[in-house]
Design a protein around this motif. Structure first.
Motif, PDB file in Angstrom:
ATOM      1  N   TRP A 136       0.842  -1.210   0.000  1.00  0.00           N
ATOM      2  CA  TRP A 136       0.000   0.000   0.000  1.00  0.00           C
ATOM      3  C   TRP A 136       0.876   1.259   0.000  1.00  0.00           C
ATOM      4  O   TRP A 136       0.676   2.167  -0.798  1.00  0.00           O
ATOM      5  N   PHE A 137       1.863   1.295   0.903  1.00  0.00           N
ATOM      6  CA  PHE A 137       2.766   2.444   0.955  1.00  0.00           C
ATOM      7  C   PHE A 137       3.540   2.578  -0.348  1.00  0.00           C
ATOM      8  O   PHE A 137       3.734   3.685  -0.873  1.00  0.00           O
ATOM      9  N   ASP A 138       4.003   1.472  -0.884  1.00  0.00           N
ATOM     10  CA  ASP A 138       4.747   1.490  -2.139  1.00  0.00           C
ATOM     11  C   ASP A 138       3.889   2.062  -3.259  1.00  0.00           C
ATOM     12  O   ASP A 138       4.370   2.865  -4.081  1.00  0.00           O
ATOM     13  N   ASN A 139       2.632   1.671  -3.292  1.00  0.00           N
ATOM     14  CA  ASN A 139       1.724   2.175  -4.323  1.00  0.00           C
ATOM     15  C   ASN A 139       1.496   3.678  -4.174  1.00  0.00           C
ATOM     16  O   ASN A 139       1.470   4.418  -5.169  1.00  0.00           O
ATOM     17  N   CYS A 140       1.345   4.150  -2.943  1.00  0.00           N
ATOM     18  CA  CYS A 140       1.140   5.585  -2.721  1.00  0.00           C
ATOM     19  C   CYS A 140       2.356   6.382  -3.157  1.00  0.00           C
ATOM     20  O   CYS A 140       2.235   7.455  -3.777  1.00  0.00           O
ATOM     21  N   ILE A 141       3.548   5.866  -2.851  1.00  0.00           N
ATOM     22  CA  ILE A 141       4.767   6.553  -3.271  1.00  0.00           C
ATOM     23  C   ILE A 141       4.851   6.585  -4.796  1.00  0.00           C
ATOM     24  O   ILE A 141       5.281   7.575  -5.395  1.00  0.00           O
ATOM     25  N   ARG A 142       4.407   5.504  -5.430  1.00  0.00           N
ATOM     26  CA  ARG A 142       4.387   5.476  -6.905  1.00  0.00           C
ATOM     27  C   ARG A 142       3.494   6.579  -7.453  1.00  0.00           C
ATOM     28  O   ARG A 142       3.855   7.300  -8.382  1.00  0.00           O
ATOM     29  N   ILE A 143       2.324   6.734  -6.861  1.00  0.00           N
ATOM     30  CA  ILE A 143       1.383   7.751  -7.319  1.00  0.00           C
ATOM     31  C   ILE A 143       1.945   9.158  -7.119  1.00  0.00           C
ATOM     32  O   ILE A 143       1.725  10.058  -7.936  1.00  0.00           O
ATOM     33  N   LEU A 144       2.700   9.328  -6.041  1.00  0.00           N
ATOM     34  CA  LEU A 144       3.213  10.658  -5.697  1.00  0.00           C
ATOM     35  C   LEU A 144       4.556  10.979  -6.355  1.00  0.00           C
ATOM     36  O   LEU A 144       5.147  12.030  -6.073  1.00  0.00           O
ATOM     37  N   GLU A 145       5.031  10.101  -7.229  1.00  0.00           N
ATOM     38  CA  GLU A 145       6.318  10.351  -7.897  1.00  0.00           C
ATOM     39  C   GLU A 145       6.384  11.711  -8.604  1.00  0.00           C
ATOM     40  O   GLU A 145       7.416  12.386  -8.568  1.00  0.00           O
ATOM     41  N   PRO A 146       5.300  12.190  -9.250  1.00  0.00           N
ATOM     42  CA  PRO A 146       5.399  13.490  -9.942  1.00  0.00           C
ATOM     43  C   PRO A 146       5.516  14.691  -9.003  1.00  0.00           C
ATOM     44  O   PRO A 146       5.884  15.785  -9.454  1.00  0.00           O
TER      45      PRO A 146
END
Length: 228
Positions: A136-146
């Protein structure tokens, strides 16, 4: 083994232990089946009803047999937490901007707490951070990459989002409901004046969304501006 002894701060996480001990008779159940039974019990009767004995009874076995798979009730609670968090999958793809996707994730969290109210009591346990929670945390960090801001601000924002969503979930649950019925408000003139004003007709879902948008943009874009 007692729950106190097995559930201390130095216990080995359940995620790094084998499915069951190497000794003893062939397994009659799986760790997954035990967790499913525990979640079903918590959904219907509440977290307090979840004991090793009660879960074993639901599986038609004795409590002692569960200790071939788990060392304590704490292990069971950790596994329940992580399995519930796994229900947030499949994660949405980023279609549009990151803010829309994060708001969607926040609303999914709220729905998850609605489906499993007991999760509110467990979600902040450090020992409950397992594979699904890390994903879940990994996915959120992926979304926030920009978003151009320090990574620490991103982790703080993800944690804050979960905290805010859990507050909304507590207010929506029957146990978290609060009423001024039967209370004499005469000594609280500001409350009386506030209650006498129109409350508006905005739906609660809109309040959740507006709160999440304000939180995410305030913490992330504010950090981005300072970093620039």
């Amino acid at each position: 083994m007692s729950d106190t002894a097995a559930g201390g701060p130095d216990r080995q996480p359940i995620w790094s232990r084998p499915e069951r001990g190497s000794r003893g008779p062939a397994p009659a159940h799986s760790r997954d089946a035990i967790v499913v039974a525990a979640i079903t019990l918590a959904d219907t009767e509440g977290l307090a009803a979840v004991s090793m004995r009660a879960v074993a009874a639901a599986l038609g076995t004795g409590a002692g047999s569960l200790y071939r798979y788990l060392s304590s009730r704490d292990d069971l609670l950790d596994l329940m937490t992580d399995r519930a968090v796994g229900e947030l999958r499949p994660y949405p793809q980023v279609e549009g901007d990151w803010l829309e996707t994060m708001v969607l994730l926040g609303r999914r969290q709220l729905a998850l707490f609605g489906a499993h109210p007991w999760l509110l009591e467990l979600i902040h346990r450090p020992s409950g951070i397992g594979p699904q929670s890390l994903a879940w945390f990994d996915n959120c960090i992926r979304i926030l990459e920009p978003v151009r801001c320090p990574v620490a601000a991103k982790f703080e924002t993800i944690a804050m989002m979960t905290g805010v969503v859990s507050l909304f979930a507590r207010r929506e649950s029957p146990a978290g409901a609060f009423s001024f019925a039967g209370v004499d408000l005469a000594a609280y003139p500001h409350l009386v004046a506030a209650f006498s004003q129109p409350s508006g007709s905005e739906p609660r879902a809109d309040l959740v969304e507006r709160t999440l948008r304000s939180l995410l943009t305030g913490l992330l874009l504010g950090e981005s501006t300072e970093a620039g």
